[in-house]
Design a protein around this motif. Structure first.
Motif, short mmCIF file in Angstrom:
data_model
loop_
_atom_site.label_atom_id
_atom_site.label_comp_id
_atom_site.label_asym_id
_atom_site.label_seq_id
_atom_site.Cartn_x
_atom_site.Cartn_y
_atom_site.Cartn_z
N LEU A 1 0.82 -1.20 0.00
CA LEU A 1 0.00 0.00 0.00
C LEU A 1 0.86 1.26 0.00
O LEU A 1 0.51 2.25 -0.64
CB LEU A 1 -0.94 0.00 1.21
N VAL A 2 1.97 1.21 0.72
CA VAL A 2 2.88 2.37 0.73
C VAL A 2 3.45 2.57 -0.67
O VAL A 2 3.52 3.70 -1.16
CB VAL A 2 4.00 2.18 1.77
N THR A 3 3.82 1.49 -1.32
CA THR A 3 4.36 1.59 -2.68
C THR A 3 3.33 2.19 -3.63
O THR A 3 3.66 3.08 -4.42
CB THR A 3 4.82 0.20 -3.19
N VAL A 4 2.11 1.72 -3.55
CA VAL A 4 1.04 2.27 -4.40
C VAL A 4 0.87 3.76 -4.10
O VAL A 4 0.74 4.58 -5.01
CB VAL A 4 -0.28 1.50 -4.19
N GLY A 5 0.89 4.11 -2.81
CA GLY A 5 0.78 5.52 -2.44
C GLY A 5 1.92 6.35 -3.01
O GLY A 5 1.70 7.45 -3.52
N LEU A 6 3.14 5.83 -2.95
CA LEU A 6 4.29 6.57 -3.50
C LEU A 6 4.18 6.73 -5.01
O LEU A 6 4.51 7.78 -5.56
CB LEU A 6 5.59 5.87 -3.13
N VAL A 7 3.69 5.70 -5.68
CA VAL A 7 3.50 5.79 -7.14
C VAL A 7 2.44 6.85 -7.45
O VAL A 7 2.60 7.65 -8.38
CB VAL A 7 3.12 4.42 -7.74
N LEU A 8 1.35 6.87 -6.69
CA LEU A 8 0.30 7.86 -6.91
C LEU A 8 0.79 9.28 -6.64
O LEU A 8 0.46 10.21 -7.39
CB LEU A 8 -0.93 7.53 -6.06
N VAL A 9 1.58 9.46 -5.58
CA VAL A 9 2.14 10.79 -5.28
C VAL A 9 3.06 11.21 -6.43
O VAL A 9 3.00 12.34 -6.91
CB VAL A 9 2.89 10.79 -3.93
N SER A 10 3.93 10.29 -6.87
CA SER A 10 4.85 10.60 -7.97
C SER A 10 4.08 10.98 -9.23
O SER A 10 4.40 11.98 -9.89
CB SER A 10 5.75 9.40 -8.25
N ALA A 11 3.06 10.19 -9.56
CA ALA A 11 2.27 10.47 -10.77
C ALA A 11 1.54 11.80 -10.65
O ALA A 11 1.50 12.59 -11.62
CB ALA A 11 1.28 9.33 -11.02
N SER A 12 0.97 12.08 -9.49
CA SER A 12 0.25 13.35 -9.28
C SER A 12 1.19 14.54 -9.42
O SER A 12 0.85 15.54 -10.07
CB SER A 12 -0.41 13.36 -7.91
N LEU A 13 2.37 14.44 -8.81
CA LEU A 13 3.33 15.53 -8.92
C LEU A 13 3.85 15.68 -10.34
O LEU A 13 4.11 16.79 -10.80
CB LEU A 13 4.48 15.31 -7.94
N TYR A 14 3.99 14.57 -11.05
CA TYR A 14 4.43 14.64 -12.45
C TYR A 14 3.40 15.38 -13.29
O TYR A 14 3.75 16.24 -14.11
CB TYR A 14 4.66 13.23 -13.00
N ILE A 15 2.14 15.06 -13.09
CA ILE A 15 1.06 15.73 -13.83
C ILE A 15 1.04 17.22 -13.48
O ILE A 15 0.92 18.08 -14.35
CB ILE A 15 -0.30 15.06 -13.55
N ALA A 16 1.19 17.53 -12.19
CA ALA A 16 1.23 18.93 -11.76
C ALA A 16 2.44 19.64 -12.36
O ALA A 16 2.35 20.81 -12.76
CB ALA A 16 1.26 19.02 -10.24
N ARG A 17 3.55 18.93 -12.46
CA ARG A 17 4.76 19.51 -13.06
C ARG A 17 4.52 19.86 -14.52
O ARG A 17 4.91 20.93 -14.99
CB ARG A 17 5.92 18.51 -12.92
N LEU A 18 3.90 18.93 -15.25
CA LEU A 18 3.59 19.21 -16.65
C LEU A 18 2.61 20.37 -16.79
O LEU A 18 2.75 21.21 -17.68
CB LEU A 18 3.01 17.96 -17.33
N VAL A 54 12.49 9.21 -2.38
CA VAL A 54 11.79 8.50 -1.32
C VAL A 54 11.37 7.10 -1.77
O VAL A 54 11.56 6.13 -1.02
CB VAL A 54 10.58 9.33 -0.81
N PRO A 55 10.82 6.91 -2.99
CA PRO A 55 10.48 5.55 -3.40
C PRO A 55 11.71 4.62 -3.45
O PRO A 55 11.60 3.45 -3.07
CB PRO A 55 9.88 5.74 -4.80
N THR A 56 12.85 5.13 -3.87
CA THR A 56 14.06 4.30 -3.89
C THR A 56 14.46 3.93 -2.47
O THR A 56 14.80 2.77 -2.20
CB THR A 56 15.20 5.06 -4.58
N TRP A 57 14.42 4.89 -1.57
CA TRP A 57 14.73 4.61 -0.18
C TRP A 57 13.78 3.55 0.38
O TRP A 57 14.20 2.62 1.08
CB TRP A 57 14.66 5.89 0.66
N PHE A 58 12.49 3.68 0.08
CA PHE A 58 11.51 2.73 0.60
C PHE A 58 11.77 1.33 0.06
O PHE A 58 11.69 0.34 0.79
CB PHE A 58 10.08 3.19 0.29
N ASN A 59 12.10 1.22 -1.23
CA ASN A 59 12.41 -0.09 -1.80
C ASN A 59 13.64 -0.69 -1.14
O ASN A 59 13.69 -1.90 -0.88
CB ASN A 59 12.61 0.02 -3.31
N ALA A 60 14.66 0.12 -0.89
CA ALA A 60 15.85 -0.37 -0.20
C ALA A 60 15.49 -0.85 1.21
O ALA A 60 15.99 -1.89 1.67
CB ALA A 60 16.92 0.73 -0.14
#
Length: 167
Positions: A1-18, A54-60
């Protein structure tokens, strides 16, 4: 669930960045301020594509937990060698996730890609796949003796890991 959350945060920020990349405050000579500037600063921290995030740290962290858990399981299991091997692989994966050891396979991968007539940006994937096949072959006798559900879950986890590494 944390991984899914991190992916969603990353995707949301990417869309906001664009959506905010043409903000006047981000143009040369502008003074970065407001939401657009915040997104530009925060997005790399949560970018699943970047190594130092943060996602890389979490995977580690997850790989470390798996490694320590497998090490503890080795003390109580009959098939001690298999659990020690899982622990070693997981701890190596944690180290790799942290310091990008796989990137050092790039030169070997380019040689392999050229021999196959392929052009690849992430050529480390080729020797990585060979290494993954060797690990799977070495682990198979251990995995074969596990209960069916455990074997399926570990196989699914390995497949998801490889899919994430390749894609």
């Amino acid at each position: 669930l944390v991984t899914v959350g991190l992916v969603l945060v990353s995707a949301s920020l990417y869309i906001a960045r664009l959506a905010t990349q043409n903000d006047p405050s981000l143009q040369p000579g502008g003074t970065p301020a407001g939401f657009a500037a915040w997104v530009q600063r925060v997005w790399p921290v949560f970018d699943v594509h970047l190594e130092n995030s943060v996602p890389t740290w979490f995977n580690a962290f997850l790989c470390s937990v798996l490694g320590v858990s497998a090490l503890l399981a080795a003390f109580f299991a009959r098939r001690r060698f298999g659990w020690l091997l899982v622990a070693a692989i997981a701890l190596w994966a944690s180290l790799d996730e942290t310091v990008s050891l796989h990137e050092r396979l790039q030169d070997v991968g380019w040689s392999m890609a050229l021999a196959l007539g392929w052009r690849m940006t992430y050529a480390w994937v080729l020797p990585g796949l060979v290494l993954a096949a060797v690990v799977a072959a070495v682990l198979w006798p251990f995995l074969r003796d596990l209960p069916v559900l455990s074997r399926r879950l570990i196989g699914t986890g390995g497949a998801v890991f490889l899919f994430g590494a390749i894609v």
